[in-house]
Design an enzyme around this catalytic site. Structure first.
Site, PDB file in Angstrom:
ATOM      1  N   MET A  30     -17.585  11.785  41.605  1.00 10.70           N
ATOM      2  CA  MET A  30     -17.010  12.300  42.843  1.00 10.70           C
ATOM      3  C   MET A  30     -15.722  11.548  43.173  1.00 10.70           C
ATOM      4  SD  MET A  30     -19.990  13.632  45.360  1.00 10.70           S
ATOM      5  CE  MET A  30     -20.446  12.068  46.083  1.00 10.70           C
ATOM      6  N   GLY A  31     -15.151  10.894  42.154  1.00  9.68           N
ATOM      7  CA  GLY A  31     -13.886  10.199  42.360  1.00  9.68           C
ATOM      8  C   GLY A  31     -14.044   8.847  43.018  1.00  9.68           C
ATOM      9  N   GLY A  36     -17.847   0.499  37.843  1.00  9.48           N
ATOM     10  CA  GLY A  36     -19.088   1.159  37.455  1.00  9.48           C
ATOM     11  C   GLY A  36     -18.831   2.484  36.762  1.00  9.48           C
ATOM     12  N   HIS A  37     -17.915   3.284  37.321  1.00 10.16           N
ATOM     13  CA  HIS A  37     -17.565   4.563  36.696  1.00 10.16           C
ATOM     14  C   HIS A  37     -16.934   4.335  35.321  1.00 10.16           C
ATOM     15  CE1 HIS A  37     -17.381   5.791  41.074  1.00 10.16           C
ATOM     16  NE2 HIS A  37     -18.167   6.728  40.581  1.00 10.16           N
ATOM     17  N   GLN A  61     -24.205  18.522  48.429  1.00 11.62           N
ATOM     18  CA  GLN A  61     -25.160  17.414  48.439  1.00 11.62           C
ATOM     19  C   GLN A  61     -25.017  16.507  49.653  1.00 11.62           C
ATOM     20  OE1 GLN A  61     -23.455  15.930  44.644  1.00 11.62           O
ATOM     21  NE2 GLN A  61     -23.748  13.889  45.514  1.00 11.62           N
ATOM     22  N   LYS A 151     -27.951   3.087  38.963  1.00 18.16           N
ATOM     23  CA  LYS A 151     -27.950   2.717  40.379  1.00 18.16           C
ATOM     24  C   LYS A 151     -28.574   3.825  41.223  1.00 18.16           C
ATOM     25  CE  LYS A 151     -24.225   2.797  43.029  1.00 18.16           C
ATOM     26  NZ  LYS A 151     -24.610   3.484  44.294  1.00 18.16           N
ATOM     27  N   VAL A 178     -23.612  -1.667  37.509  1.00 17.55           N
ATOM     28  CA  VAL A 178     -22.551  -2.677  37.440  1.00 17.55           C
ATOM     29  C   VAL A 178     -22.430  -3.315  38.815  1.00 17.55           C
ATOM     30  CG1 VAL A 178     -20.109  -3.097  36.964  1.00 17.55           C
ATOM     31  CG2 VAL A 178     -21.362  -1.386  35.639  1.00 17.55           C
TER      32      VAL A 178
END
Length: 291
Positions: A30-31, A36-37, A61, A151, A178
């Protein structure tokens, strides 16, 4: 790096890669990308020849309109980060592209049971929005493998169940959480914390590790343990939202047969809802998770 916001040109590129025998990995986001991404992206690269990412803040969501409105949007910075990671293609659709008839008329995918328990009970419709958009993105991108962060433990379990139930031909890879140097799980929502809140945020992870050490020490009065943990959060001005201790495989209440449990936690710090989880080996005797 190719950037597509429309479905048709993306599909044509995917078809070209498929004809060339390329294996495609997909990372939906979701940008507001963080380390982590980028770890998901790097993991995807290890599993495929081509890496496709998507950036789409999915309105289906969100239970809270303000939460949707305030969700950080950093498209230019995100594209720079994905370019630096040598991502091959980024899909950046608008809500109008993903839901051309509007949310009310959109066909949905609902994974029973798992979407309505735990976090799903307090956020009705949230996981239906997740499973619907992920299913649609899978149909568009046609990946061989997709990477998701651990996560969001319940979300990962939901997606795995959806893939099984719908017989989707995609391998799901879970990637470990992360963390920042102080233990806080990396999240786009961390950017919404004030300086003072950010300093208190690691209490969530510390409390979670304390629960883990208690469990591995043999404590199994889970309701009392959750109350003690809630008190620790409140003492640091975090408002407990959800604390669950579940069987890591079934997400149901632990039984005598449970050998691996998961602690699922959510707490509000100001207006920001933080989440975290930790898997606990109940047969373990070491205390390496303790402070």
């Amino acid at each position: 790096m190719d950037i597509f916001s429309e479905i048709l040109p993306l599909r044509e590129q995917i078809k070209t890669w498929k004809r060339e025998g390329k294996r495609i990995a997909f990372v939906p986001t979701m940008g507001n990308l963080h380390e982590g991404h980028l770890t998901l992206i790097r993991t995807a690269r290890e599993h495929a020849d081509i890496v496709v990412a998507s950036i789409f803040v999915n309105p289906m969501q969100f239970n809270n309109v303000d939460d949707l409105t305030n969700y950080p949007r950093t498209m230019d910075e995100d594209v720079e980060k994905l370019t630096s990671e040598n991502v091959d293609l980024v899909f950046t659709p608008t809500p109008e592209i993903m839901y051309p008839e509007g949310l009310e008329k959109q066909t949905t995918v609902d994974v029973p049971v798992i979407s309505t328990i735990l976090e799903g009970a307090s956020r009705p419709g949230h996981f239906k929005g997740v499973s619907t958009v992920v299913n649609k993105l899978f149909n568009i991108v046609q990946p061989d493998v997709a990477c998701f962060g651990e996560k969001d433990f319940q979300q990962l379990a939901l997606i795995r169940q959806m893939v099984i139930d719908m017989a989707l031909d995609v391998e799901i890879v879970g990637v470990p959480t992360v963390r920042e140097m102080d233990g806080l799980a990396m999240s786009s929502r961390n950017n919404l914390l004030t300086l003072n809140e950010r300093q208190r945020a690691p209490v969530l992870a510390r409390t979670m590790r304390w629960i883990s050490s208690q469990m591995r020490g043999g404590r199994n009065d889970y309701l009392s343990l959750i109350e003690d943990a809630s008190d620790q959060l409140r003492a640091a001005d975090l408002q407990p939202d959800e604390i669950f201790i579940r069987d890591a495989r079934t997400l149901q209440e632990p039984t005598e047969e449970t050998t691996q449990a998961v602690i699922l936690m959510a707490a509000f710090l100001g207006q920001v809802r933080l989440i975290d989880n930790l898997v606990v080996e109940l047969s373990a005797t070491s205390s390496d998770e303790e402070e």
